[in-house]
Design a protein around this motif. Structure first.
Motif, PDB file in Angstrom:
ATOM      1  N   CYS A  32       0.835  -1.208   0.000  1.00 42.32           N
ATOM      2  CA  CYS A  32       0.000   0.000   0.000  1.00 42.32           C
ATOM      3  C   CYS A  32       0.871   1.261   0.000  1.00 42.32           C
ATOM      4  O   CYS A  32       1.699   1.436   0.884  1.00 42.32           O
ATOM      5  CB  CYS A  32      -0.891  -0.009   1.240  1.00 42.32           C
ATOM      6  N   HIS A  35      -0.083   3.727   3.340  1.00 41.01           N
ATOM      7  CA  HIS A  35       0.379   3.530   4.715  1.00 41.01           C
ATOM      8  C   HIS A  35       1.648   2.685   4.639  1.00 41.01           C
ATOM      9  O   HIS A  35       1.837   1.934   3.697  1.00 41.01           O
ATOM     10  CB  HIS A  35      -0.711   2.884   5.595  1.00 41.01           C
ATOM     11  N   CYS A  54      -7.433  -1.553   0.494  1.00 42.78           N
ATOM     12  CA  CYS A  54      -6.289  -1.918   1.327  1.00 42.78           C
ATOM     13  C   CYS A  54      -6.795  -2.510   2.642  1.00 42.78           C
ATOM     14  O   CYS A  54      -7.497  -1.836   3.397  1.00 42.78           O
ATOM     15  CB  CYS A  54      -5.396  -0.715   1.617  1.00 42.78           C
ATOM     16  N   CYS A  57      -4.973  -0.549   5.885  1.00 43.19           N
ATOM     17  CA  CYS A  57      -5.451   0.727   6.421  1.00 43.19           C
ATOM     18  C   CYS A  57      -6.936   0.941   6.153  1.00 43.19           C
ATOM     19  O   CYS A  57      -7.457   2.021   6.437  1.00 43.19           O
ATOM     20  CB  CYS A  57      -4.600   1.893   5.903  1.00 43.19           C
TER      21      CYS A  57
END
Ligand code: ZN
Length: 172
Positions: A32, A35, A54, A57
């Motif tokens: 990702c 994050h 995702c 997060c």
């Protein structure tokens, strides 16, 4: 259908992610970019019309949301960017999902060609240095009495071709 809906309908999260340089793993996940993480927990859906999610997060959305978050763009800017990059909407003729895939495939093939050329160049440049050295080290001298060392013969054969190739590909 407006341009934004058209963009969402035509593209998949996976196409968009790959277009901007991400390489999904076998299962379709990337690390990702929103994050910090070591594991790949962002799913890029491969079906046209689906975006991303995702699981690290808990963010997700459409391909437009992805491009907004990735490049810090407004919704409208992201739509324009995708339309432009995938030749949808803003182009005189609209690309079908099939054509969008072809654009992506071309872009990938082009990147692969450039990479291959770089690898070839590095390899042949080292070959060139090797045979140049061999031509020097095994050059016939008065002491060898006119004997041509096989490596010298080989070097003389190879060097003009290597030199030509390297000249041709210089600065590409
Ligand atoms: Zn995340």
């Amino acid at each position: 259908m407006n341009v934004a809906d058209e963009v969402k309908r035509c593209l998949s999260g996976r196409q968009v992610g790959e277009f901007y340089g991400f390489e999904p793993n076998r299962a379709g996940y990337i690390s990702c970019p929103f994050h910090h993480e070591k594991t790949a927990s962002l799913m890029l859906y491969k079906e046209a019309g689906r975006g991303w999610y995702c699981f690290g997060c808990n963010q997700g959305g459409s391909v437009i949301d992805f491009v907004m978050a990735l490049f810090g763009l407004s919704f409208q800017q992201a739509v324009i960017r995708l339309s432009f990059d995938f030749k949808l909407g803003l182009a005189p003729t609209r690309a079908t999902p099939q054509e969008a895939s072809e654009i992506l495939a071309e872009r990938r093939a082009e990147a692969a060609r450039r990479e291959q050329e770089r690898v070839d160049y590095a390899f042949l440049a080292s070959e060139f240095r090797y045979w140049q050295e061999a031509a020097k080290v095994f050059a016939p001298t008065r002491e060898t009495g006119g004997f041509f060392h096989p490596l010298y013969v080989e070097a003389v054969k190879r060097l003009p071709y290597l030199e030509y190739w390297l000249d041709e590909h210089l600065g590409r």
